[in-house]
Design an enzyme around this catalytic site. Structure first.
Site, PDB file in Angstrom:
ATOM      1  N   ARG A  12       3.841 -35.518  28.141  1.00 16.12           N
ATOM      2  CA  ARG A  12       5.272 -35.492  28.466  1.00 16.12           C
ATOM      3  C   ARG A  12       5.478 -34.932  29.868  1.00 16.12           C
ATOM      4  O   ARG A  12       4.657 -34.179  30.377  1.00 16.12           O
ATOM      5  CB  ARG A  12       6.033 -34.623  27.453  1.00 16.12           C
ATOM      6  CG  ARG A  12       5.873 -35.060  26.021  1.00 16.12           C
ATOM      7  CD  ARG A  12       6.433 -34.041  25.043  1.00 16.12           C
ATOM      8  NE  ARG A  12       7.872 -33.894  25.152  1.00 16.12           N
ATOM      9  CZ  ARG A  12       8.598 -33.042  24.410  1.00 16.12           C
ATOM     10  NH1 ARG A  12       7.985 -32.239  23.560  1.00 16.12           N
ATOM     11  NH2 ARG A  12       9.893 -32.984  24.558  1.00 16.12           N
ATOM     12  N   MET A 143      16.347 -14.995  37.366  1.00 11.63           N
ATOM     13  CA  MET A 143      17.110 -14.225  36.393  1.00 11.63           C
ATOM     14  C   MET A 143      17.006 -14.873  35.011  1.00 11.63           C
ATOM     15  O   MET A 143      17.118 -16.086  34.869  1.00 11.63           O
ATOM     16  CB  MET A 143      18.581 -14.153  36.830  1.00 11.63           C
ATOM     17  CG  MET A 143      19.457 -13.313  35.920  1.00 11.63           C
ATOM     18  SD  MET A 143      21.192 -13.324  36.445  1.00 11.63           S
ATOM     19  CE  MET A 143      21.068 -12.523  38.045  1.00 11.63           C
ATOM     20  N   TYR A 148       8.666 -15.872  31.880  1.00  9.52           N
ATOM     21  CA  TYR A 148       8.183 -17.095  32.540  1.00  9.52           C
ATOM     22  C   TYR A 148       7.718 -16.798  33.966  1.00  9.52           C
ATOM     23  O   TYR A 148       6.652 -17.247  34.397  1.00  9.52           O
ATOM     24  CB  TYR A 148       9.302 -18.129  32.548  1.00  9.52           C
ATOM     25  CG  TYR A 148       8.910 -19.485  33.083  1.00  9.52           C
ATOM     26  CD1 TYR A 148       8.238 -20.402  32.281  1.00  9.52           C
ATOM     27  CD2 TYR A 148       9.232 -19.861  34.382  1.00  9.52           C
ATOM     28  CE1 TYR A 148       7.891 -21.660  32.760  1.00  9.52           C
ATOM     29  CE2 TYR A 148       8.886 -21.108  34.878  1.00  9.52           C
ATOM     30  CZ  TYR A 148       8.226 -22.003  34.056  1.00  9.52           C
ATOM     31  OH  TYR A 148       7.870 -23.245  34.545  1.00  9.52           O
ATOM     32  N   ILE A 181      12.071 -29.894  38.937  1.00  9.94           N
ATOM     33  CA  ILE A 181      11.626 -31.266  38.775  1.00  9.94           C
ATOM     34  C   ILE A 181      12.424 -31.925  37.651  1.00  9.94           C
ATOM     35  O   ILE A 181      12.774 -31.282  36.649  1.00  9.94           O
ATOM     36  CB  ILE A 181      10.115 -31.320  38.455  1.00  9.94           C
ATOM     37  CG1 ILE A 181       9.320 -30.517  39.503  1.00  9.94           C
ATOM     38  CG2 ILE A 181       9.620 -32.766  38.393  1.00  9.94           C
ATOM     39  CD1 ILE A 181       9.445 -31.010  40.923  1.00  9.94           C
TER      40      ILE A 181
END
Length: 241
Positions: A12, A143, A148, A181
């Site tokens: 994916r 933020m 991540y 993206i």
């Protein structure tokens, strides 16, 4: 010579574009996926690329997965693209331990798991290409994404250290840090927020998965052996601060 490649999260989004680009360039490719069997089988039917399901955050699962992938490829993995990743956003003062751990495990630990399982064969053969997919948010932070951002920054540090360890063995380890993206993950962002993000990108648009895939092809090439430990940020000239 046909090189053998494994792409995690390869059915994916960016991963699918990378897997297809490698196949079109003549590589023998296997794409990993987590648990969306229907999507994976559709991808296999569409592209002719073999797929294998395993949990990139679990070392034992990765060991079984790499074994299956190498059986499909007919030999050891020579090109590894660590692309698999998830988000589980939240402000730090509201984030629980599960949110933190899930992202660190999938996005960062996976790089160790897969690289550790292929590095010995690469060292023994005197050739290897590892391309790790980080993020603009691993460079600049974001933020609501301490987990991540930390994981993706960790990927960059991991890459630089492994490149130093492996360079004399003919192995390169590099990072691509995409900006925003046009993928399902980005499409899930609230449109009003996404509009503000795009407004800050000098190119005036989101990037495309194929643009990341072309950079992977460049770094994976046999002739790219003197590019090592580098971070290539592909973000439409977005200022990092």
């Amino acid at each position: 010579m046909t090189r053998r490649a494994l792409v995690t999260g390869g059915t994916r989004g960016i991963g699918a574009a990378i897997a297809k680009a490698l196949k079109e360039a003549g590589y023998s490719v296997v794409a990993n996926y987590a648990n969306n069997h229907e999507k994976a089988e559709s991808f296999k039917a569409e592209t002719g690329i073999d797929v294998v399901s395993f949990n990139v955050g679990d070392f034992d699962s990765c060991a079984e997965g790499v074994k299956k992938a190498e059986e499909m490829l007919g030999g050891p993995v020579e090109v590894l693209v660590n692309n698999a990743g998830i988000t589980n956003d939240g402000m730090m003062h509201k984030m629980d331990a599960a949110q933190w751990s899930s992202v660190i495990t999938t996005n960062l630990n996976s790089c160790f798991n897969l690289s550790r399982l292929v590095i010995d064969n690469m060292r023994n053969s005197g050739f290897g290409r590892i391309v790790n997919i980080s993020s603009i948010n691993g460079l600049a932070g974001q933020m609501g994404q301490t987990n991540y951002s930390a994981a993706k920054a960790g990927v960059i540090g991991f890459t630089k250290a492994l490149a130093l360890e492996s360079a004399r063995k003919g192995i390169t380890v590099n990072v691509i840090a995409p900006g925003y993206i046009n993928t399902e993950m980005v499409a899930a962002i609230d449109q009003s927020i996404l509009d503000k993000i795009v407004a800050k990108i000098p190119s005036g648009r989101l990037g495309e998965s194929d643009e990341i895939a072309r950079a992977v092809l460049f770094l994976a090439d046999d002739k790219a052996g003197f590019i090592n430990g580098e971070t290539l940020s592909i973000n439409g000239a977005q200022y990092l601060s």
